[in-house]
Motif scaffolding. Structure first.
Motif, PDB file in Angstrom:
ATOM      1  N   ARG A 267      62.790 -47.354  -8.968  1.00 37.76           N
ATOM      2  CA  ARG A 267      63.352 -46.425 -10.401  1.00 37.76           C
ATOM      3  C   ARG A 267      65.495 -45.964 -10.158  1.00 37.76           C
ATOM      4  N   TYR A 268      66.269 -45.492 -11.010  1.00 38.03           N
ATOM      5  CA  TYR A 268      66.932 -45.649 -11.050  1.00 38.03           C
ATOM      6  C   TYR A 268      67.340 -44.060 -11.437  1.00 38.03           C
ATOM      7  N   ASP A 269      67.803 -43.472 -10.419  1.00 38.73           N
ATOM      8  CA  ASP A 269      67.888 -42.100 -11.105  1.00 38.73           C
ATOM      9  C   ASP A 269      69.276 -42.002 -11.599  1.00 38.73           C
ATOM     10  N   ILE A 270      69.257 -41.667 -12.891  1.00 40.55           N
ATOM     11  CA  ILE A 270      70.481 -41.550 -14.138  1.00 40.55           C
ATOM     12  C   ILE A 270      71.412 -40.605 -13.840  1.00 40.55           C
ATOM     13  N   HIS A 271      70.914 -39.184 -14.147  1.00 36.33           N
ATOM     14  CA  HIS A 271      71.792 -38.422 -13.972  1.00 36.33           C
ATOM     15  C   HIS A 271      72.491 -38.243 -12.203  1.00 36.33           C
ATOM     16  N   GLY A 272      71.234 -38.034 -11.329  1.00 41.02           N
ATOM     17  CA  GLY A 272      72.066 -38.122  -9.757  1.00 41.02           C
ATOM     18  C   GLY A 272      73.020 -40.103  -9.029  1.00 41.02           C
ATOM     19  N   VAL A 323      64.098 -48.799 -13.003  1.00 42.28           N
ATOM     20  CA  VAL A 323      63.812 -48.544 -13.943  1.00 42.28           C
ATOM     21  C   VAL A 323      64.846 -46.519 -13.998  1.00 42.28           C
ATOM     22  N   GLY A 324      65.020 -46.810 -15.590  1.00 42.21           N
ATOM     23  CA  GLY A 324      65.904 -45.724 -15.717  1.00 42.21           C
ATOM     24  C   GLY A 324      64.769 -44.084 -15.433  1.00 42.21           C
ATOM     25  N   THR A 325      65.279 -43.251 -14.806  1.00 42.26           N
ATOM     26  CA  THR A 325      64.815 -41.893 -14.336  1.00 42.26           C
ATOM     27  C   THR A 325      65.436 -41.216 -15.161  1.00 42.26           C
ATOM     28  N   ARG A 341      77.067 -51.735 -17.739  1.00 49.01           N
ATOM     29  CA  ARG A 341      75.703 -50.915 -17.754  1.00 49.01           C
ATOM     30  C   ARG A 341      74.745 -51.483 -18.807  1.00 49.01           C
ATOM     31  N   ILE A 342      73.552 -51.359 -19.202  1.00 49.14           N
ATOM     32  CA  ILE A 342      72.950 -51.259 -20.707  1.00 49.14           C
ATOM     33  C   ILE A 342      71.768 -50.436 -20.816  1.00 49.14           C
ATOM     34  N   TYR A 343      71.291 -49.715 -21.325  1.00 44.67           N
ATOM     35  CA  TYR A 343      69.765 -49.041 -21.554  1.00 44.67           C
ATOM     36  C   TYR A 343      68.837 -49.709 -22.792  1.00 44.67           C
ATOM     37  N   ILE A 344      68.226 -50.390 -21.956  1.00 44.25           N
ATOM     38  CA  ILE A 344      66.945 -50.107 -23.142  1.00 44.25           C
ATOM     39  C   ILE A 344      65.809 -49.769 -23.061  1.00 44.25           C
ATOM     40  N   GLN A 345      65.071 -49.469 -24.223  1.00 42.59           N
ATOM     41  CA  GLN A 345      63.382 -49.146 -24.355  1.00 42.59           C
ATOM     42  C   GLN A 345      62.552 -50.481 -25.525  1.00 42.59           C
ATOM     43  N   VAL A 346      61.852 -50.394 -24.828  1.00 39.55           N
ATOM     44  CA  VAL A 346      60.684 -51.110 -25.288  1.00 39.55           C
ATOM     45  C   VAL A 346      59.724 -50.480 -26.342  1.00 39.55           C
ATOM     46  N   ALA A 347      59.609 -51.340 -27.479  1.00 38.29           N
ATOM     47  CA  ALA A 347      58.508 -50.818 -28.184  1.00 38.29           C
ATOM     48  C   ALA A 347      58.196 -51.656 -29.329  1.00 38.29           C
ATOM     49  N   TYR A 348      56.795 -51.041 -29.546  1.00 37.69           N
ATOM     50  CA  TYR A 348      55.833 -51.966 -29.674  1.00 37.69           C
ATOM     51  C   TYR A 348      56.723 -52.146 -31.375  1.00 37.69           C
ATOM     52  N   LEU A 349      56.559 -51.260 -32.127  1.00 36.38           N
ATOM     53  CA  LEU A 349      56.434 -51.589 -33.994  1.00 36.38           C
ATOM     54  C   LEU A 349      57.074 -49.909 -34.084  1.00 36.38           C
ATOM     55  N   LEU A 350      58.284 -49.787 -34.492  1.00 39.29           N
ATOM     56  CA  LEU A 350      58.550 -48.007 -34.602  1.00 39.29           C
ATOM     57  C   LEU A 350      58.147 -48.237 -36.340  1.00 39.29           C
ATOM     58  N   GLU A 365      69.111 -39.064 -24.283  1.00 40.75           N
ATOM     59  CA  GLU A 365      69.487 -37.796 -23.562  1.00 40.75           C
ATOM     60  C   GLU A 365      70.885 -38.365 -22.654  1.00 40.75           C
ATOM     61  N   ILE A 366      70.985 -40.126 -22.364  1.00 40.84           N
ATOM     62  CA  ILE A 366      72.167 -40.256 -21.662  1.00 40.84           C
ATOM     63  C   ILE A 366      73.298 -40.101 -22.777  1.00 40.84           C
ATOM     64  N   LYS A 367      74.542 -39.076 -21.597  1.00 45.12           N
ATOM     65  CA  LYS A 367      75.719 -38.692 -22.094  1.00 45.12           C
ATOM     66  C   LYS A 367      76.732 -39.749 -21.913  1.00 45.12           C
ATOM     67  N   ASP A 368      76.247 -41.070 -21.289  1.00 41.68           N
ATOM     68  CA  ASP A 368      77.509 -42.167 -20.874  1.00 41.68           C
ATOM     69  C   ASP A 368      77.567 -42.648 -22.348  1.00 41.68           C
ATOM     70  N   ASN A 369      78.967 -43.306 -21.979  1.00 43.40           N
ATOM     71  CA  ASN A 369      78.776 -44.477 -23.542  1.00 43.40           C
ATOM     72  C   ASN A 369      78.890 -45.941 -23.942  1.00 43.40           C
ATOM     73  N   TYR A 370      78.069 -46.130 -22.130  1.00 43.61           N
ATOM     74  CA  TYR A 370      77.488 -47.790 -22.540  1.00 43.61           C
ATOM     75  C   TYR A 370      76.334 -48.064 -23.461  1.00 43.61           C
ATOM     76  N   PRO A 371      76.600 -49.262 -23.305  1.00 43.93           N
ATOM     77  CA  PRO A 371      75.644 -49.547 -24.926  1.00 43.93           C
ATOM     78  C   PRO A 371      74.154 -49.363 -24.957  1.00 43.93           C
ATOM     79  N   LYS A 372      73.583 -48.687 -25.636  1.00 44.80           N
ATOM     80  CA  LYS A 372      71.871 -48.634 -25.138  1.00 44.80           C
ATOM     81  C   LYS A 372      71.380 -49.748 -26.769  1.00 44.80           C
ATOM     82  N   TYR A 373      69.950 -49.608 -26.554  1.00 45.94           N
ATOM     83  CA  TYR A 373      69.566 -50.586 -26.988  1.00 45.94           C
ATOM     84  C   TYR A 373      68.392 -50.598 -27.427  1.00 45.94           C
TER      85      TYR A 373
END
Length: 403
Positions: A267-272, A323-325, A341-350, A365-373
């Motif tokens: 796990r990776y503490d995103i803020h810390g 894994v981001g916390t 860096r990139i951030y990814i969430q996985v979901a079955y169906l939206l 909630e992540i306030k940086d400008n890296y790509p998010k998916y």
């Protein structure tokens, strides 16, 4: 027999060829390391017809007498030329006791380009790194990516093809069996698992309680992508009335990681901005092997299988994955490569706005400008602006060559 080029790997390896470094190809058994090495040998011959290639395959009987570094040195005495371009290729090098001594000597004298394969991580963490530190490159070979899976099985990208990949996984040899022969496929995957347990876990790691090891692997397969801690292992052991300490159980999981069956993801503490040591997640090196251990209902918990597939593709693209916390939640993956860096969430169906809000919410909630998916099984990309967060269907994501 048709040999299908795995170009992403051969191109990567060729960049390091003839640069004075030992090239180590690592990965789980039967993910195709030997075929990649043979493809390299063919490319070397095409580039340099005069090249002297010495190929040792420790899985063949003709090389059974090469058991130690002394045997290896003796075998090579009249095999390497003094003035020519020598290439030494050794398959499953960890089966030669003390191999690192011979390789260090050959590398120091720059007698040949050395390429080896190995099916156990301790080959690098101990033998190679201790004796050849700084003079080798580790290139990890995985089971087939989704794109490679389509090529090997001569399939088109479709929901049906994706389903086959998520069920059977990416062991390359399956294309010779035919996915329609499901009994043969699962028997083959079972045999691969048995070989890994015997050769790379029991024999090499010296584990005594094989039954306990297999129970723990079933636990991890059922909890793919879930947090695993000493406490959760303790509860599992007590529920099954097993006399094994949580620390011993963690060592068993480490043995499975060393054999490249599973991958420990911290796990990776995103803020810390730091890695956390206490609780990890585990993902399988091959989805088919994970599904084998789950049992008859292999399509259950589709989100776990999707997460495993996303993790493997990130690794295939060269990312380091954690894994981001966050204080109020979790991000499935934080992936880094070349300082980005990139951030990814996985979901079955939206399926509705509530689901969309939940899956996109943590990324907001992540306030940086890296790509998010957000990656989901939805066949089409959603329309609309979600604060710069990109939605990608799983098939699109698994075929992406870059993110």
């Amino acid at each position: 027999m048709e040999v299908i080029l795995r170009k992403s790997y051969t191109d990567h390896i060729l960049r390091f060829l003839d640069k004075g470094m030992i090239i180590a190809l690592t990965g789980q058994r039967r993910v195709g390391k030997s075929y990649v090495m043979r493809q390299l040998a063919d490319i070397i011959r095409q580039r340099n017809p005069e090249a002297n290639i010495v190929y040792i395959n420790k899985e063949k009987k003709k090389f059974a007498d090469i058991k130690t570094d002394a045997d290896l040195s003796s075998y090579l005495e009249d095999k390497l030329t003094e003035d020519g371009d020598n290439y030494l290729l050794i398959d499953e090098v960890q089966d030669i006791e003390g191999f690192e001594h011979t390789l260090r000597s050959l590398n120091a004298d720059e007698e040949c380009q050395i390429i080896v394969t190995g099916s156990n991580a301790t080959m690098l963490s101990s033998e190679l790194s201790t004796y050849i530190g700084g003079r080798y490159i580790d290139i990890h070979i995985q089971s087939l990516s989704y794109g490679e899976f389509l090529d090997f099985h001569k399939l088109y990208d479709s929901p049906e093809s994706l389903e086959k990949y998520l069920v059977f996984g990416g062991l390359p040899h399956l294309y010779r069996l035919g996915l329609e022969n499901t009994d043969m496929v699962w028997e083959y995957i079972q045999n691969i698992y048995n070989t890994i347990v015997l050769k790379d876990v029991v024999q090499r790691e010296g584990l005594r309680n094989v039954t306990m090891f297999e129970n723990l692997m079933a636990f991890v397969s059922d909890n793919t992508g879930q947090l695993v801690s000493a406490n959760s292992l303790s509860r599992y052991l007590k529920a099954h009335r097993v006399e094994l300490s949580p620390m011993s159980a963690i060592n068993y999981l480490r043995a499975a990681s060393n054999a490249y069956v599973i991958n420990r993801v911290q796990r990776y503490d995103i803020h810390g901005k730091k890695l956390l040591e206490t609780t990890d997640k585990y993902y399988f090196e091959d989805i088919g092997l994970r599904n084998l251990l789950v049992g008859a209902n292999r399509t259950r918990d589709i989100e776990k299988v999707m997460e495993n597939a996303v993790y493997l593709h990130l690794r295939y693209l060269g990312y380091k994955v954690a894994v981001g916390t966050l204080p109020e939640g979790e991000i499935d993956f934080v992936a880094e490569k070349d300082g980005a860096r990139i951030y990814i969430q996985v979901a079955y169906l939206l399926a509705d706005e509530k689901t969309v809000s939940r899956e996109f919410g943590n990324l907001r909630e992540i306030k940086d400008n890296y790509p998010k998916y957000v990656v989901s099984m939805d066949p089409l990309t959603m329309n609309g602006n979600y604060d710069g967060i990109t939605h990608m269907p799983l098939r699109t994501f698994l075929l992406a060559s870059e993110l």
